[in-house]
Enzyme design. Sequence first.
Site, PDB file in Angstrom:
ATOM      1  N   SER A  59    -111.804 146.363 -15.650  1.00 26.12           N
ATOM      2  CA  SER A  59    -111.591 147.255 -14.511  1.00 26.12           C
ATOM      3  C   SER A  59    -111.260 148.651 -14.995  1.00 26.12           C
ATOM      4  O   SER A  59    -111.041 149.543 -14.178  1.00 26.12           O
ATOM      5  CB  SER A  59    -110.472 146.717 -13.622  1.00 26.12           C
ATOM      6  OG  SER A  59    -109.341 146.417 -14.391  1.00 26.12           O
ATOM      7  N   HIS A 119    -117.986 144.002 -12.258  1.00 26.89           N
ATOM      8  CA  HIS A 119    -116.584 144.104 -11.844  1.00 26.89           C
ATOM      9  C   HIS A 119    -116.368 143.385 -10.519  1.00 26.89           C
ATOM     10  O   HIS A 119    -116.774 143.875  -9.460  1.00 26.89           O
ATOM     11  CB  HIS A 119    -116.179 145.586 -11.759  1.00 26.89           C
ATOM     12  CG  HIS A 119    -114.744 145.777 -11.449  1.00 26.89           C
ATOM     13  ND1 HIS A 119    -114.269 146.791 -10.660  1.00 26.89           N
ATOM     14  CD2 HIS A 119    -113.661 145.048 -11.805  1.00 26.89           C
ATOM     15  CE1 HIS A 119    -112.967 146.685 -10.552  1.00 26.89           C
ATOM     16  NE2 HIS A 119    -112.565 145.630 -11.234  1.00 26.89           N
ATOM     17  N   GLU A 175    -119.079 145.374  -8.393  1.00 31.09           N
ATOM     18  CA  GLU A 175    -119.582 146.652  -8.902  1.00 31.09           C
ATOM     19  C   GLU A 175    -120.377 146.330 -10.172  1.00 31.09           C
ATOM     20  O   GLU A 175    -119.853 145.667 -11.076  1.00 31.09           O
ATOM     21  CB  GLU A 175    -118.429 147.581  -9.258  1.00 31.09           C
ATOM     22  CG  GLU A 175    -117.673 148.123  -8.054  1.00 31.09           C
ATOM     23  CD  GLU A 175    -116.602 149.136  -8.455  1.00 31.09           C
ATOM     24  OE1 GLU A 175    -116.604 150.238  -7.918  1.00 31.09           O
ATOM     25  OE2 GLU A 175    -115.740 148.806  -9.300  1.00 31.09           O
ATOM     26  N   ASN A 213    -111.770 151.184  -7.941  1.00 29.05           N
ATOM     27  CA  ASN A 213    -110.413 151.470  -8.407  1.00 29.05           C
ATOM     28  C   ASN A 213    -110.068 152.953  -8.338  1.00 29.05           C
ATOM     29  O   ASN A 213    -108.903 153.322  -8.235  1.00 29.05           O
ATOM     30  CB  ASN A 213    -110.223 150.947  -9.836  1.00 29.05           C
ATOM     31  CG  ASN A 213    -110.033 149.441  -9.838  1.00 29.05           C
ATOM     32  OD1 ASN A 213    -109.644 148.877  -8.823  1.00 29.05           O
ATOM     33  ND2 ASN A 213    -110.321 148.804 -10.951  1.00 29.05           N
TER      34      ASN A 213
HETATM   35  N1  CAA Z   1    -108.435 132.193  -4.288  1.00 26.32           N
HETATM   36  C1  CAA Z   1    -109.358 131.659  -3.473  1.00 26.32           C
HETATM   37  N2  CAA Z   1    -109.331 131.798  -2.128  1.00 26.32           N
HETATM   38  C2  CAA Z   1    -108.309 132.495  -1.604  1.00 26.32           C
HETATM   39  C3  CAA Z   1    -107.305 133.078  -2.396  1.00 26.32           C
HETATM   40  C4  CAA Z   1    -107.390 132.900  -3.798  1.00 26.32           C
HETATM   41  N3  CAA Z   1    -106.485 133.428  -4.634  1.00 26.32           N
HETATM   42  N4  CAA Z   1    -106.417 133.713  -1.584  1.00 26.32           N
HETATM   43  C5  CAA Z   1    -106.867 133.533  -0.327  1.00 26.32           C
HETATM   44  N5  CAA Z   1    -108.010 132.807  -0.347  1.00 26.32           N
HETATM   45  C6  CAA Z   1    -108.831 132.430   0.817  1.00 26.32           C
HETATM   46  C7  CAA Z   1    -108.106 131.452   1.682  1.00 26.32           C
HETATM   47  O1  CAA Z   1    -108.345 130.108   1.263  1.00 26.32           O
HETATM   48  C8  CAA Z   1    -108.746 131.720   3.035  1.00 26.32           C
HETATM   49  O2  CAA Z   1    -110.017 131.117   3.103  1.00 26.32           O
HETATM   50  P1  CAA Z   1    -110.677 130.686   4.522  1.00 26.32           P
HETATM   51  O3  CAA Z   1    -110.840 131.945   5.330  1.00 26.32           O
HETATM   52  O4  CAA Z   1    -111.998 130.100   4.093  1.00 26.32           O
HETATM   53  O5  CAA Z   1    -109.743 129.714   5.126  1.00 26.32           O
HETATM   54  C9  CAA Z   1    -108.977 133.237   3.016  1.00 26.32           C
HETATM   55  O6  CAA Z   1    -109.010 133.607   1.620  1.00 26.32           O
HETATM   56  C10 CAA Z   1    -107.880 133.970   3.706  1.00 26.32           C
HETATM   57  O7  CAA Z   1    -106.654 133.580   3.083  1.00 26.32           O
HETATM   58  P2  CAA Z   1    -105.285 133.369   3.864  1.00 26.32           P
HETATM   59  O8  CAA Z   1    -105.540 132.942   5.269  1.00 26.32           O
HETATM   60  O9  CAA Z   1    -104.395 132.525   3.016  1.00 26.32           O
HETATM   61  O10 CAA Z   1    -104.578 134.776   3.800  1.00 26.32           O
HETATM   62  P3  CAA Z   1    -105.079 136.150   4.298  1.00 26.32           P
HETATM   63  O11 CAA Z   1    -105.921 136.056   5.511  1.00 26.32           O
HETATM   64  O12 CAA Z   1    -103.859 136.962   4.303  1.00 26.32           O
HETATM   65  O13 CAA Z   1    -106.050 136.665   3.123  1.00 26.32           O
HETATM   66  C11 CAA Z   1    -106.461 137.838   1.111  1.00 26.32           C
HETATM   67  C12 CAA Z   1    -105.595 136.780   1.789  1.00 26.32           C
HETATM   68  C13 CAA Z   1    -107.896 137.348   1.031  1.00 26.32           C
HETATM   69  C14 CAA Z   1    -105.901 138.037  -0.274  1.00 26.32           C
HETATM   70  C15 CAA Z   1    -106.384 139.139   2.008  1.00 26.32           C
HETATM   71  O14 CAA Z   1    -105.052 139.481   2.212  1.00 26.32           O
HETATM   72  C16 CAA Z   1    -107.103 140.303   1.389  1.00 26.32           C
HETATM   73  O15 CAA Z   1    -108.307 140.431   1.480  1.00 26.32           O
HETATM   74  N6  CAA Z   1    -106.322 141.200   0.747  1.00 26.32           N
HETATM   75  C17 CAA Z   1    -106.884 142.382   0.077  1.00 26.32           C
HETATM   76  C18 CAA Z   1    -107.406 141.987  -1.269  1.00 26.32           C
HETATM   77  C19 CAA Z   1    -107.965 143.162  -2.001  1.00 26.32           C
HETATM   78  O16 CAA Z   1    -107.935 144.316  -1.593  1.00 26.32           O
HETATM   79  N7  CAA Z   1    -108.500 142.856  -3.172  1.00 26.32           N
HETATM   80  C20 CAA Z   1    -109.030 143.884  -4.060  1.00 26.32           C
HETATM   81  C21 CAA Z   1    -108.054 144.057  -5.163  1.00 26.32           C
HETATM   82  S1  CAA Z   1    -108.623 145.277  -6.263  1.00 26.32           S
HETATM   83  C22 CAA Z   1    -109.432 144.477  -7.454  1.00 26.32           C
HETATM   84  O17 CAA Z   1    -109.472 143.291  -7.526  1.00 26.32           O
HETATM   85  C23 CAA Z   1    -110.089 145.327  -8.464  1.00 26.32           C
HETATM   86  C24 CAA Z   1    -109.326 145.581  -9.696  1.00 26.32           C
HETATM   87  O18 CAA Z   1    -109.935 145.803 -10.717  1.00 26.32           O
HETATM   88  C25 CAA Z   1    -107.873 145.690  -9.711  1.00 26.32           C
END
Ligand code: CAA
Length: 286
Positions: free
Chosen positions: A120, A141, A153, A191
């Site tokens: 990243s 990514h 990405e 990012n």
């Molecule tokens: N692994 C697999 N599946 C997961 C998971 C995980 N760690 N966490 C959540 N899920 C799944 C759940 O099983 C659920 O699936 P269904 O819809 O099929 O039932 C779905 O995601 C939603 O989960 P929850 O209902 O438990 O919780 P939520 O609705 O609050 O969603 C989340 C959790 C998906 C993390 C949501 O909060 C979200 O999208 N957050 C933002 C995440 C984000 O911005 N990510 C980018 C980070 S930056 C990056 O990664 C780049 C880098 O280089 C740093």
Amino acid sequence: MPINRVLVIGAGQMGSGIAQVVAQAGIPVVLRDVEDGLVKKGLAGIEKALGRNVDKGKMTADEKAAVLSRITGVVALDAEVAAVDLVIEAASENPAIKKEIFTALDAVCPEHTILSSNTSSLPITALAAFTGRPAQFIGMHFFNPAPVMKLVEVINGLATSPQTFAAVDELVTRLGKTTVKVSDASGFCGNRIMIPMINEAVYALSEGVASVEDIDNVAKLGFNHPMGPLALSDLIGNDTVLAIMNTLHEGFGDPKYRPCPLLKKYVAAGWLGRKSGKGFYDYAAK
Ligand code: CAA
């Protein structure tokens, strides 16, 4: 040439999530880490995530077993393990470790194998230079959690060939995700937008603008973000957020990217977020 067998290096949060995505797309995948305990932990995490899907009725127990049967956990990196069409490296964000990994992969993988990194923060062109096959080197990514987030990405290094991009782009589609082609600039695109937002949220906290919960509520209720920036920092890992901020700061030489001192303090204290049990929130009891 289509990608029909994949090796993922690193069985941590990102590597195991990526291996799960590949296996769910029907593609055999080898998951490799340096210690058996780490491989087992990664496989257990995948099994747990698939189990949740079964409990929710989104997958049958047979489908779960079929996905798991496509994943092989290994520690050794030999010619048999390396006989794949694509390697996705998701190890630590440490250039020395990545150099060691890509030098070894370049020596052991067949000539046609594409090497990719889920980095990243490190430049793809520089990682490609660790190998003798820069035309077959590319950035992939994924976003966290990899099984959920639809974006990949795809980053061409200076020498990446159009054939390499096309093969990886086709795979991303088969994984049920969407490619965004970005150039090899610090922070790529995602990012560069998101990490300064998190850093600014930490500044707001350190200046007493609002509490942790209220800063996150601003993003959740005011912008419809699924989670607030401080909870997201805990999910990504505060150390990773700081490393990316440092990359942006060094890469662009622009003071607008200076990391917030409070973020540095959290990392120095070992308050890394979910993975350490404490960050902006407490996770130990959960
Ligand atoms: N692994 C697999 N599946 C997961 C998971 C995980 N760690 N966490 C959540 N899920 C799944 C759940 O099983 C659920 O699936 P269904 O819809 O099929 O039932 C779905 O995601 C939603 O989960 P929850 O209902 O438990 O919780 P939520 O609705 O609050 O969603 C989340 C959790 C998906 C993390 C949501 O909060 C979200 O999208 N957050 C933002 C995440 C984000 O911005 N990510 C980018 C980070 S930056 C990056 O990664 C780049 C880098 O280089 C740093």
